[in-house]
Structure formats: structure tokens, C-alpha cells
Design an enzyme around this catalytic site. Structure first.
Site, PDB file in Angstrom:
ATOM      1  NE  ARG A  92      67.138-129.508 -44.487  1.00 58.98           N
ATOM      2  CZ  ARG A  92      65.889-129.864 -44.784  1.00 58.98           C
ATOM      3  NH1 ARG A  92      65.172-129.124 -45.581  1.00 58.98           N
ATOM      4  NH2 ARG A  92      65.358-130.944 -44.268  1.00 58.98           N
ATOM      5  CB  SER A 130      58.786-126.776 -44.240  1.00 57.67           C
ATOM      6  OG  SER A 130      58.998-126.470 -45.593  1.00 57.67           O
TER       7      SER A 130
END
Length: 163
Positions: A92, A130
Site C-alpha cells: 500500500r 483490515s
């Protein structure tokens, strides 16, 4: 047949994970989504719940060349046992790269024949984590459709909100 393993905690599986799985399928004939267990990590969902939810989501997306498995141990050992030559890791941001590159170096020392493929997150999924899903899940009336499939939201809602 070119097979890759895509390991992760999947606590829970997100649209970011699914995007990486789809993109991995453009490179590999088969992708094994490996629900891994890191003994030093605290999980939101149990091992069985993470595995079951990930398997159900993948099944609902009708991927014919994606399998879901689980493993507790070094990913490179799983790859070796299953004759897999590639590990796919999502990136990311720069801090992800630092962590994943260190994992690559360790894996390379354990078995130099297994290579790691780094896939950057798509722009629309850069913020999907998450951890954020877990935090937001505890708030009522939060739209998580940009983070997780409806199946994940409903399963989490029934476990944590509808009690």
C-alpha cells in the site's frame, strides 16, 4: 502451470485483498489465498472464522482458479511443501514495502528458489486496511461497502453488532 501463493491474515478479507487476487490472476494460472497465522498477532476473528469467511467470499466471486487454504508457519515452507515458486505480496505504501522487503530477504535466505512478487495496491484501495474495518465495525450505521464485500459486513455485523 504458474502457481502463486497470496498469504495474509484476512482479518477480515477486504476489497483491497480481492483486487490483488484478481490482478495476480493476470500473471498466474492459479492463486492460492493462504489464510496465515502469525502467533505474535492478535486477531479480530478466530482462525476458523478467517478461513471460512475468506473461503466463502472467494467462492461467491466465482474464481475458478483460486483456492483458499490455511497455514501456521513460514510461508516459504508452505510454498516449498506445495511446489509453489512465487509469493505475492501487496504493497500500500512505503512502510509496507519496508516490511515486505524484509520478509522477502528472510524468505530468500530460507529458500532462494521461491521468489516474491510485489503488487502495489490500486489507487482506489490504498486506504483499505483490515484494521480500519475492525475499528469502523464497532460503530453503528457505518457504510463499509468501500472496504469489504456485503458478505463480510453481514458476517461481522451478526457477530459483533447484532448480539
Amino acid at each position: 502451470m504458474r502457481v502463486a501463493v497470496f498469504p495474509g491474515s484476512f482479518d477480515p478479507i477486504t476489497w483491497g485483498h480481492i483486487d490483488l487476487i484478481k490482478r495476480s490472476l493476470a500473471i498466474f494460472d492459479k492463486v492460492i489465498v493462504l489464510v496465515a497465522k502469525n502467533k505474535s498477532k492478535k486477531y479480530f476473528l478466530s482462525d476458523i472464522e478467517r478461513f471460512s469467511l475468506t473461503k466463502d467470499v472467494i467462492s461467491s466471486l466465482n474464481f475458478s482458479n483460486v483456492l483458499v487454504d490455511r497455514y501456521s508457519g513460514f510461508i516459504v515452507d508452505y510454498a516449498l511443501i506445495n511446489s509453489i515458486k512465487f509469493i505475492v505480496r501487496g504493497i500500500r505504501a512505503f512502510n509496507d514495502f519496508d516490511i515486505e522487503f524484509e520478509r522477502y530477504l528472510v524468505n530468500n535466505k530460507l529458500n532462494f528458489e521461491i521468489d516474491t512478487i510485489f503488487l502495489p495496491s490500486s489507487a482506489e484501495h490504498l486506504y483499505v486496511r483490515s484494521d480500519f474495518v475492525k475499528e469502523l465495525m464497532l460503530k453503528k450505521d457505518v457504510d463499509l461497502s468501500n472496504f469489504v464485500p456485503e458478505l463480510v459486513f453481514n458476517r461481522l455485523k451478526s457477530k459483533f453488532i447484532d448480539k
